[in-house]
Enzyme design. Structure first.
Site, PDB file in Angstrom:
ATOM      1  N   ASP A   1      -0.979   7.075  -7.642  1.00  0.00           N
ATOM      2  CA  ASP A   1       0.126   6.876  -7.171  1.00  0.00           C
ATOM      3  C   ASP A   1       1.386   7.157  -7.812  1.00  0.00           C
ATOM      4  O   ASP A   1       2.392   7.620  -7.441  1.00  0.00           O
ATOM      5  CB  ASP A   1       0.275   5.131  -7.066  1.00  0.00           C
ATOM      6  CG  ASP A   1      -0.652   4.505  -5.857  1.00  0.00           C
ATOM      7  OD1 ASP A   1      -1.360   5.279  -5.305  1.00  0.00           O
ATOM      8  OD2 ASP A   1      -0.524   3.173  -5.754  1.00  0.00           O
TER       9      ASP A   1
ATOM     10  N   GLY B   1       0.834  -1.289   0.101  1.00  0.00           N
ATOM     11  CA  GLY B   1      -0.148  -0.003   0.041  1.00  0.00           C
ATOM     12  C   GLY B   1       0.817   1.354  -0.047  1.00  0.00           C
ATOM     13  O   GLY B   1       0.346   2.366  -0.010  1.00  0.00           O
TER      14      GLY B   1
HETATM   15  C1  MEV Z   1      -4.040   2.659  -4.250  1.00  0.00           C
HETATM   16  O1  MEV Z   1      -2.848   3.099  -3.455  1.00  0.00           O
HETATM   17  C2  MEV Z   1      -5.219   3.654  -4.029  1.00  0.00           C
HETATM   18  C3  MEV Z   1      -6.316   2.993  -4.564  1.00  0.00           C
HETATM   19  O2  MEV Z   1      -7.292   3.787  -4.465  1.00  0.00           O
HETATM   20  C4  MEV Z   1      -6.274   2.544  -6.170  1.00  0.00           C
HETATM   21  C5  MEV Z   1      -6.158   3.544  -6.974  1.00  0.00           C
HETATM   22  O3  MEV Z   1      -6.337   4.830  -6.758  1.00  0.00           O
HETATM   23  O4  MEV Z   1      -5.709   3.369  -8.330  1.00  0.00           O
HETATM   24  C6  MEV Z   1      -7.059   1.639  -3.930  1.00  0.00           C
END
Ligand code: MEV
Length: 331
Positions: free
Chosen positions: A162, A114
């Site tokens: 990201d 994450g």
């Molecule tokens: C991943 O860091 C964040 C999510 O919202 C996926 C995305 O925004 O592409 C879960």
């Protein structure tokens, strides 16, 4: 002409709005001081060799055979390096060149946790290939846009948050590809707790989509609520209202739990952090394991850190980083 380039890019945490950002809602992300580093060297032939010594992974393919996902060579590439292959492909296309390259990837961002490790690798790869082949340092906007293509290989339908935060660094409000810079004050501490449970962002994003499709009158309002609380969170952040920020993080966590992306390991660490006096705590990123974050006063940071460790996590203070993608050296 530059022959060997080292570029790096940071990982990230999401303060508010993960998952909802995929549906066009705003989110707040901050770059952290953990980075992926990519070394790119020109080879003088048409082969691309990729190695990630930290992960004991290697891949190689011949540019003459092309990049098609249907091509045999693509399937020989380990899953974790497919985004690198795509990052190389889009970078070579942007340079309008076909050149063999050696690419080495090193990272101190835990993968599948994450913290945006795949995006950081893609961003650093694009920047390093661009610099190596053209001699130019590409703008963050261009690097982020190209790296987004690599993110699609890993995450399916990513929002782009990201790759954007990794390319720009600092703090941002992100919505539908647009960014606004956000100043994150230093009067507050954030502790990251890693559950060490690996998970797939792609699967978690599609789980939320299935909830929204199965129960549209429940799932979609939850997504919109996350968007509203992100806007409140931005106001609290701007006013330095950390109690309010913490409360909103807790609500955000409840809503993420409601759409099924929390995990027992996360819940344990989140409750432990709150009991140790954190202003608030929530998962960060896609959830399902991976990392949580706790917001705390600097005086209470040690207590929160210890509480997270006691509940089974690996805790580290998050140091924010203003530095986005950077060409570190060229020879
Ligand atoms: C991943 O860091 C964040 C999510 O919202 C996926 C995305 O925004 O592409 C879960």
């Amino acid at each position: 002409m530059v022959k060997r380039v080292v570029a790096s890019a940071p990982g990230k945490i999401i303060l508010f709005g993960e998952h909802a950002v995929v549906y066009g809602e705003p989110a707040v992300a901050v770059a952290i001081d953990r980075r992926a580093r990519v070394i790119v060297e020109e080879r003088g032939d048409f082969e691309v060799r990729i190695s990630a010594p930290d992960l004991s992974l290697e891949a190689g393919f011949d540019l003459e055979r092309g990049f098609s996902e249907d091509s045999f060579s693509f399937f020989e590439i380990p899953q974790r390096l497919k985004n690198v292959v795509r990052a190389v492909e889009v970078s070579l296309n942007a340079c309008n060149l076909k050149r063999g390259l050696n690419i080495e990837i090193n990272s101190d961002i835990p993968p599948s946790a994450g913290l945006g490790s795949s995006a950081s690798v893609a961003v650093a790869t694009v920047a390093a290939v661009g610099k190596c082949l053209t001699g130019d340092s590409w703008e963050s906007e261009k690097v982020s846009k190209l790296a987004f293509e690599a993110e699609k290989i890993v995450h399916g339908t990513p929002s782009g948050i990201d790759n954007t935060i990794s390319a720009y660094g600092g703090g941002i409000i992100f919505q539908q590809g647009k960014i606004e810079r956000l100043d994150i004050g230093a009067q507050v501490s954030i502790i990251i707790g890693d559950t060490k449970v690996e998970r797939s962002t792609k699967k978690l994003v599609s789980h939320v989509r299935s909830i929204c499709e199965k129960y549209p009158s429940i799932g979609l309002p939850i997504i919109r609520l996350i968007g509203s609380l992100t806007l409140e969170g931005i106001e609290s952040l701007k006013m330095g209202d950390f109690e309010g920020l913490g409360e909103l993080m807790d609500i955000n966590q409840g809503l993420l739990d409601a759409v099924g992306v929390s995990h027992l390991s996360l819940s344990k660490m989140i409750f432990a952090a709150r009991e140790a006096g954190a202003y608030g705590a929530k998962l960060s990123g896609a959830g399902g394991g991976g990392c949580m974050i706790a917001l705390t006063s600097p005086e209470n940071a040690k207590n929160v850190l210890e509480a997270i460790e006691m509940s089974g996590g690996r805790a580290v203070p998050a140091a924010f980083s203003m530095r986005g993608v950077t060409v570190e050296s060229e020879e």
